[in-house]
Write a protein that holds these residues in place. Structure first.
Motif, mmCIF file in Angstrom:
data_model
loop_
_atom_site.group_PDB
_atom_site.id
_atom_site.type_symbol
_atom_site.label_atom_id
_atom_site.label_comp_id
_atom_site.label_asym_id
_atom_site.label_seq_id
_atom_site.Cartn_x
_atom_site.Cartn_y
_atom_site.Cartn_z
ATOM 1 N N PHE A 48 0.849 -1.191 0.000
ATOM 2 C CA PHE A 48 0.000 0.000 0.000
ATOM 3 C C PHE A 48 0.884 1.241 0.000
ATOM 4 N N VAL A 49 0.584 2.151 -0.920
ATOM 5 C CA VAL A 49 1.363 3.380 -1.019
ATOM 6 C C VAL A 49 0.396 4.552 -1.117
ATOM 7 N N LEU A 72 -0.640 10.173 -10.690
ATOM 8 C CA LEU A 72 -0.678 10.020 -9.250
ATOM 9 C C LEU A 72 0.722 10.225 -8.702
ATOM 10 N N ALA A 73 0.853 11.132 -7.706
ATOM 11 C CA ALA A 73 2.154 11.348 -7.088
ATOM 12 C C ALA A 73 2.299 10.372 -5.924
ATOM 13 N N THR A 74 3.282 9.450 -6.036
ATOM 14 C CA THR A 74 3.469 8.446 -4.987
ATOM 15 C C THR A 74 4.946 8.290 -4.672
ATOM 16 N N ALA A 75 5.219 7.470 -3.677
ATOM 17 C CA ALA A 75 6.607 7.176 -3.354
ATOM 18 C C ALA A 75 7.261 6.343 -4.446
ATOM 19 N N LEU A 76 6.448 5.803 -5.377
ATOM 20 C CA LEU A 76 6.996 5.082 -6.518
ATOM 21 C C LEU A 76 7.232 6.035 -7.684
ATOM 22 N N VAL A 92 -5.546 9.218 -2.306
ATOM 23 C CA VAL A 92 -6.002 7.824 -2.332
ATOM 24 C C VAL A 92 -4.862 6.924 -1.846
ATOM 25 N N ILE A 93 -5.167 5.654 -1.693
ATOM 26 C CA ILE A 93 -4.118 4.685 -1.389
ATOM 27 C C ILE A 93 -4.027 3.728 -2.553
ATOM 28 N N LEU A 94 -2.802 3.571 -3.030
ATOM 29 C CA LEU A 94 -2.578 2.702 -4.167
ATOM 30 C C LEU A 94 -2.137 1.337 -3.649
ATOM 31 N N GLY A 95 -2.773 0.289 -4.138
ATOM 32 C CA GLY A 95 -2.393 -1.052 -3.705
ATOM 33 C C GLY A 95 -1.932 -1.887 -4.873
ATOM 34 N N ILE A 96 -0.846 -2.602 -4.680
ATOM 35 C CA ILE A 96 -0.366 -3.485 -5.744
ATOM 36 C C ILE A 96 0.318 -4.706 -5.130
#
Ligand SMILES: Nc1ncnc2c1ncn2[C@@H]1O[C@H](COP(=O)(O)OP(=O)(O)O)[C@@H](O)[C@H]1O
Ligand SMILES: [Mg+2]
Lengths: 340, 392
Positions: B242-243, B252-256, B278-282
């Motif tokens: 979860f990110v 989407l701006a994420t830690a990835l 939001v929370i991105l899940g992969i």
């Protein structure tokens, strides 16, 4: 002698647990049982200096307790056995002489003894049976109580907390004609303590009232041994409340029940206080303890009194023996196979 | 064999604790259904209500269409296997298994036949005359199963029946439980806290949390389409990454890094009226070493370069842990981690778990490029945990 025993002790921990795992100690233990000399020697050899001094220390530490035990229990038993073999009446001290088993013959052929013995057995069996039923009911109530658990338990134990003699006196006053409330209530105009049947009933009642809480306490400890899951499983298997009790609870708590029965039977067989206060043994209500006391302390006949004491001791030992034999065969979970 | 219906079943314990809330489950005849969730989520309470060992506070329980709320356990014709096995210590294995039959007052010949049959199925024939205390854990477990199957009841209830076994035996018994259930075709409700057991055993899985049903579905469906953050994190091992992500123009701006919004994600977000955060899940297996990915796949995904923290080679593939500089965790994620004892829910402080091919040349300490499949990315609402990418 002691060398033989030591070698057995040495072998014991090794051999049953891990038979062939340790080749060292096992043959030593085996020969210790079979061939005396080899076993003794190997048994000695396995004792190191440290082990020997440890053993000495153990004996020294046990010695005071053992001596006290011998002094306070062993010696009186031996002394009363010795007295029971004498003609010894303190009113005629000059006639003291060794008579062998004559006192036993006299006691065992006396109708007083057998009446008392019958009374004692009757009180024991009836009171213990009633106590078991009531105690179990009380234990179940105390076990299941959720609200005010402490209060329920404390109040149930009150009778047991009262000194027997004091309780016995209050029973006596309660059954005294004209002044006693129980006498007025149940038997107006008569004196129940002066009739054998009603007096025995009252004695039994006093015993039951007094010791049911003790029984309940012991049984409650047993109830705690029955896992909740077991009762749930029994419900799922189709057992109703009574079947759960009879088929699961009672067998699982059987060791606790037997211990409770043993304690109470031994206690009840030696009944003294209640009878002493309530009837003093009049109208054929005396127990064997009362009879022994009458002969020994009141009539000062040490020989006959001691004989009775020894017979009581033997009866109690017999009861204990029967119960312990019963445990050996019946206690679930105690089968040694299970420890593998 | 029967169907069991829980209709808005609620349990409030006398001390006021609300253990189970409005549970609706329809269990079909012969189905193997799993109740799974972290400890204390109300699984056992639910099972005990079906069994009749706990009263139902409100709602209806129907077995074969008949309301059984007020029926005693013995009148429901249901068998139960307990975590502690609950074998009768004073009875032999044979007597343990015969116990329900004796209570049902069957004749001796029938009892013998049924017990011997069950013993044969469970491979207990040579232990019939032993006491439970002399058996191993696995054998005791089988006796408990035997006691359940001899009766041929309408349903089996099992409360963590394998939890007291060691890991190897548990896997073994798992298969035999599954086989037995298929063989007998008896409706079974099985409680576990172990998501692996849930995934491997059940026809359908009910995920619970805090007394509330989160999602009901086939294991694969729960895995691919979790209804919310909790189910996504609970099902699957290693768990989903979860990110936190912020919606920026077109991505989407994420830690990835900046992640491209595919049509699927854009449509999902519009449909769900997604918030800005939001929370991105992969899932770990939706990553691959970027050097092993062809152009077509590359076009369907995105890449991320990160510092390789730990490499665990499993032989068949490699688990590669990347360090993420991730500060902001959502409150929902924190709560989730606390709820399921954190091992079940990942996003463990700034770490990304990936499962790459065994041939990947990745080494610890490298800055390594990893590809991930945008088609498998899921988005969650951080305040409610709802899965935004779930097709309606
Ligand atoms: N007898 C009880 N009285 C009060 N609360 C209980 C009782 N049994 C369970 N609970 C509570 O109900 C909740 C669910 O418990 P349980 O069904 O045993 O959980 P699980 O089996 O999922 O671990 C827990 O919060 C627990 O504390
Ligand atoms: Mg539980």
């Amino acid at each position: 002698m002691s060398g033989e025993r030591l070698s057995e002790d040495q072998a014991a921990p090794g051999s049953p647990a891990d038979g062939t795992a340790e080749p060292g100690p096992s043959p030593a233990g085996g020969s210790g049982r079979g061939g005396r000399t080899g076993g003794t020697r190997s048994g000695r050899r396995t004792l190191t200096e440290g082990q020997r001094s440890e053993r000495r220390l153990a004996l020294l530490l046990c010695a005071p307790a053992a001596l006290v035990m011998i002094a306070v229990t062993g010696w009186p038993i031996i002394y009363s056995v010795w007295l029971s073999l004498q003609r010894y009446d303190l009113r005629f001290p000059a006639d003291q002489e060794f008579v062998g088993l004559a006192n036993y013959v006299e006691v065992l052929t006396s109708s007083y003894w057998w009446t008392s013995f019958g009374v004692t057995l009757l009180i024991t069996v009836v009171s213990v049976a009633i106590e078991l039923v009531l105690g179990m009911a009380l234990a179940l109530i105390m076990h299941r109580t959720i609200v005010g658990r402490g209060l329920v338990r404390t109040s149930a134990l009150v009778p047991y907390g009262i000194v027997t003699v004091v309780a016995a006196f209050s029973w006596r006053y309660a059954w005294t004609p004209d002044t006693g409330y129980l006498a007025n209530l149940f038997a107006p105009g008569s004196a129940p303590l002066t009739d054998q049947a009603s007096a025995l009933a009252i004695i039994t009642l006093a015993e039951v009232w007094k010791t049911t809480p003790f029984m309940a306490l012991l049984l409650m400890a047993g109830l705690a041994l029955v896992p909740d899951d077991l009762l749930k499983a029994a419900s799922m298997d189709g057992a109703g409340p009574w079947q759960r009790f009879i088929k699961v609870m009672v067998p699982v708590m059987k060791p606790a029940i037997l211990v409770a029965l043993l304690f109470r039977t031994l206690d009840a067989f030696r009944i003294f206080d209640n009878i002493y206060v309530l009837t003093s043994g009049a109208q054929d209500t005396s127990s064997v303890s009362i009879l022994a006391n009458t002969n020994l302390i009141q009539a000062l006949n040490l020989g006959i009194g001691s004989t009775m004491s020894v017979l009581i001791f033997l009866s109690v030992a017999l009861i204990a023996f029967v119960f312990v034999k019963l445990f050996g065969t019946a206690a679930p979970g105690s089968d040694t196979e299970g420890r593998r | 064999m029967s169907d069991i219906v829980l209709d808005r079943v609620t349990k409030r314990y006398p001390d006021g604790a609300l253990a189970v809330q409005e549970v609706n489950i329809e269990i079909a005849d012969g189905e193997f259904i799993i109740l799974v969730g972290p400890s204390g989520c109300g699984k056992s309470t639910t099972l005990n209500m079906i069994a009749g060992l706990e009263d139902i506070t409100s709602g209806e329980l129907r077995i074969d269409g008949t309301v059984v709320n007020d029926r005693a356990p013995k009148d429901r014709d249901i068998a139960m296997v307990f975590q502690s096995y609950a074998l009768y210590p004073h009875l032999s294995v044979r007597e343990n298994m015969a116990f329900p039959l004796r209570l049902a007052k069957l004749d001796t010949a029938t009892i013998d036949r049924k017990v011997n049959e069950a013993a044969r199925i469970l491979d207990l024939t040579q232990h019939l005359d032993r006491r439970p205390s002399n058996l191993s854990g696995g054998q005791r477990q089988r006796v408990a199963m035997g006691r359940a199957i001899v009766r041929n009841p309408k349903a089996f209830l099992m409360d963590e029946p394998l939890s007291n076994l060691d890991a190897k035996l548990r896997v073994q018994m798992r298969t035999s439980v599954s086989r037995l259930q298929k063989q007998l075709g008896t409706t079974t409700v099985y409680v576990t806290h172990d998501q692996t057991e849930a995934m491997t055993l059940g026809d359908r899985v009910v995920v619970m949390r805090g007394g509330v049903v989160q999602q009901i579905g086939a294991p694969q469906h729960l895995y691919e389409h979790p209804a919310n953050l909790f189910v996504a994190g609970f099902i699957g091992s290693p768990a989903m990454n979860f990110v936190p992500a912020a919606v920026a123009d077109g991505g989407l701006a994420t830690a990835l890094g900046e992640i491209r919004l595919t049509d699927r994600l854009r449509r999902a977000m519009e449909r769900a009226d997604a918030p800005r955060e939001v929370i991105l899940g992969i899932r770990p297996e939706h990553f691959e070493d970027a050097s092993l990915v062809d152009d077509r796949m590359r076009a369907e995904g995105d890449v991320f370069t990160g510092l390789v923290d730990v490499v665990e080679s499993m032989g068949s593939d490699k688990y590669v842990y990347y360090a993420l500089d991730e500060k902001a965790r959502s409150a929902e994620l924190e709560e989730l981690a606390a709820d399921s004892g954190s091992s079940d829910v990942p996003a463990s402080e700034g770490q990304l778990v990936t499962r790459l091919s065994a041939v990947s040349p990745v080494r610890e300490g490298d800055h390594h490029e990893v590809w991930f499949d945008l088609g498998k990315v899921q988005l969650f609402d951080p305040s409610t945990g709802r899965n935004l990418t779930l097709e309606a």
